[in-house]
Motif scaffolding. Structure first.
Motif, PDB file in Angstrom:
ATOM      1  N   ALA A 141       0.819  -1.210   0.000  1.00 13.63           N
ATOM      2  CA  ALA A 141       0.000   0.000   0.000  1.00 13.63           C
ATOM      3  C   ALA A 141       0.848   1.252   0.000  1.00 13.63           C
ATOM      4  O   ALA A 141       0.498   2.248  -0.630  1.00 13.63           O
ATOM      5  CB  ALA A 141      -0.928   0.003   1.213  1.00 13.63           C
ATOM      6  N   ALA A 247      -8.332   1.780   7.973  1.00 12.10           N
ATOM      7  CA  ALA A 247      -8.853   0.656   7.190  1.00 12.10           C
ATOM      8  C   ALA A 247      -9.606  -0.324   8.074  1.00 12.10           C
ATOM      9  O   ALA A 247     -10.662  -0.840   7.691  1.00 12.10           O
ATOM     10  CB  ALA A 247      -7.695  -0.048   6.476  1.00 12.10           C
ATOM     11  N   VAL A 252     -12.258  -2.058   5.405  1.00  9.60           N
ATOM     12  CA  VAL A 252     -11.775  -2.224   4.033  1.00  9.60           C
ATOM     13  C   VAL A 252     -10.297  -2.579   4.080  1.00  9.60           C
ATOM     14  O   VAL A 252      -9.656  -2.543   5.130  1.00  9.60           O
ATOM     15  CB  VAL A 252     -11.995  -0.943   3.204  1.00  9.60           C
ATOM     16  N   GLU A 253      -9.730  -2.916   2.918  1.00  8.45           N
ATOM     17  CA  GLU A 253      -8.314  -3.212   2.828  1.00  8.45           C
ATOM     18  C   GLU A 253      -7.505  -1.931   2.938  1.00  8.45           C
ATOM     19  O   GLU A 253      -7.943  -0.857   2.520  1.00  8.45           O
ATOM     20  CB  GLU A 253      -7.997  -3.923   1.505  1.00  8.45           C
ATOM     21  N   ASP A 255      -4.980  -1.212   1.219  1.00 11.80           N
ATOM     22  CA  ASP A 255      -4.664  -0.741  -0.129  1.00 11.80           C
ATOM     23  C   ASP A 255      -5.697   0.268  -0.617  1.00 11.80           C
ATOM     24  O   ASP A 255      -5.357   1.253  -1.274  1.00 11.80           O
ATOM     25  CB  ASP A 255      -4.623  -1.928  -1.104  1.00 11.80           C
ATOM     26  N   GLU A 256      -6.960   0.021  -0.283  1.00  7.76           N
ATOM     27  CA  GLU A 256      -8.023   0.926  -0.725  1.00  7.76           C
ATOM     28  C   GLU A 256      -7.905   2.285  -0.058  1.00  7.76           C
ATOM     29  O   GLU A 256      -8.087   3.327  -0.698  1.00  7.76           O
ATOM     30  CB  GLU A 256      -9.384   0.300  -0.424  1.00  7.76           C
ATOM     31  N   ARG A 259      -4.941   4.083  -1.608  1.00  7.00           N
ATOM     32  CA  ARG A 259      -5.267   4.556  -2.954  1.00  7.00           C
ATOM     33  C   ARG A 259      -6.150   5.805  -2.895  1.00  7.00           C
ATOM     34  O   ARG A 259      -5.972   6.738  -3.696  1.00  7.00           O
ATOM     35  CB  ARG A 259      -5.954   3.445  -3.741  1.00  7.00           C
ATOM     36  N   THR A 260      -7.082   5.837  -1.933  1.00  4.97           N
ATOM     37  CA  THR A 260      -7.936   7.013  -1.779  1.00  4.97           C
ATOM     38  C   THR A 260      -7.116   8.247  -1.429  1.00  4.97           C
ATOM     39  O   THR A 260      -7.338   9.344  -1.960  1.00  4.97           O
ATOM     40  CB  THR A 260      -8.991   6.760  -0.688  1.00  4.97           C
TER      41      THR A 260
END
Length: 285
Positions: A141, A247, A252-253, A255-256, A259-260
């Protein structure tokens, strides 16, 4: 002293008398009736008080075992129960029932998810393993922002570089979108090299992390979990830990969440909007 050949009924009587006496007062007699399930529809607690007053010697406040046996006869008469069955019920009871005050939960003490500093990370007090996420997930991430550009004076190499504990003293330059996570972090730090609680809350809001599952209050609480004790600001490494907790809170993950943040436009600047001045802005005047 309790007789060595005392019956079970006598032992139960002495249990309710207390450790410093072999006689029973009115309060203990009423408690015996309640704890031994003698009090019910036909025998009330007030009836037990009346029966005690009948068997106690005038001017005295306690009764002996012989007077207690007489009191059980009156209890049997009042409740309509068999005397032998009643004596057996008392003799086979579990003794005095002690009920203490139940303490209320103290959120900052009993809720381990609110622990901060070493209490949250050393495994002795906080939730075990809350920061022991798989490093492969975290590196995937945040790895791009870590290795985006080498520090001045550091030779370029294909091998991964370890993070230096020192911070770059110069003002970080924010590149165009899409930005790395570390670049977004630096853009919210302003002229400083680390982030305070207000800046972290603004980052969460401006980057679109705040929603029904993660409120501004959650952001404030989360910041207190990662900031070191006695400090008011966090560096990038602690910021990564904060995003891991974001997270977890949002379900959520990581990574998400990364990314946001990475694809956001940085700080949103809101300035006061001036009112129009007719004689200045209206050129027809």
């Amino acid at each position: 002293l309790i007789p060595s050949d005392a019956s079970r009924l006598q032992l139960m009587f002495y249990n309710f008398c207390g450790s410093a006496s072999v006689e029973m007062d009115g309060r203990s007699f009423t408690k015996l009736c309640k704890d031994c399930k003698l009090v019910g529809k036909t025998l009330k607690a007030a009836d037990a008080d009346v029966i005690f007053s009948k068997v106690v010697v005038p001017g005295q406040r306690r009764i002996s075992f012989e007077q207690f046996e007489r009191a059980l006869e009156l209890v049997a008469d009042k409740s309509g129960a068999d005397l032998e069955g009643l004596r057996e019920a008392v003799a086979t009871a579990h003794g005095p029932a002690f009920v203490g005050t139940q303490m209320e939960n103290v959120r900052l003490h009993d809720d381990k998810s609110t622990y901060t500093g070493t209490h949250n990370t050393d495994g002795r007090h906080g939730v075990t393993g809350r920061h022991s996420m798989n490093r492969l997930s975290v590196d995937s991430a945040f790895g791009a922002s870590r290795s985006k550009s080498p520090q001045p004076g550091t030779p370029s190499t294909s091998a991964p570089q370890s993070r230096s504990p020192s911070r770059t003293p110069s003002m970080p330059q924010v590149s165009s979108c899409p930005l790395g996570v570390q670049d977004i972090f630096k853009s919210f730090c302003g002229s400083a090299q680390d982030l305070d609680g207000k800046g972290f809350a603004k980052l969460c809001k401006d980057c679109g992390l705040v929603d029904k599952a993660f409120t501004p209050t959650d952001a404030d609480i989360l910041f207190t979990k990662v900031v070191p004790t006695g400090k008011r600001r966090i560096d990038y490494q602690l910021f990564e830990s904060a995003l891991v907790l974001v997270a977890e809170k949002k379900g959520v993950e990581v990574d998400e969440v990364a990314r946001t943040v990475r694809t956001s436009s940085g700080p949103v600047m809101n300035a006061t909007q001036m009112d129009n001045v007719r004689l200045h802005d209206d050129k027809s005047t």
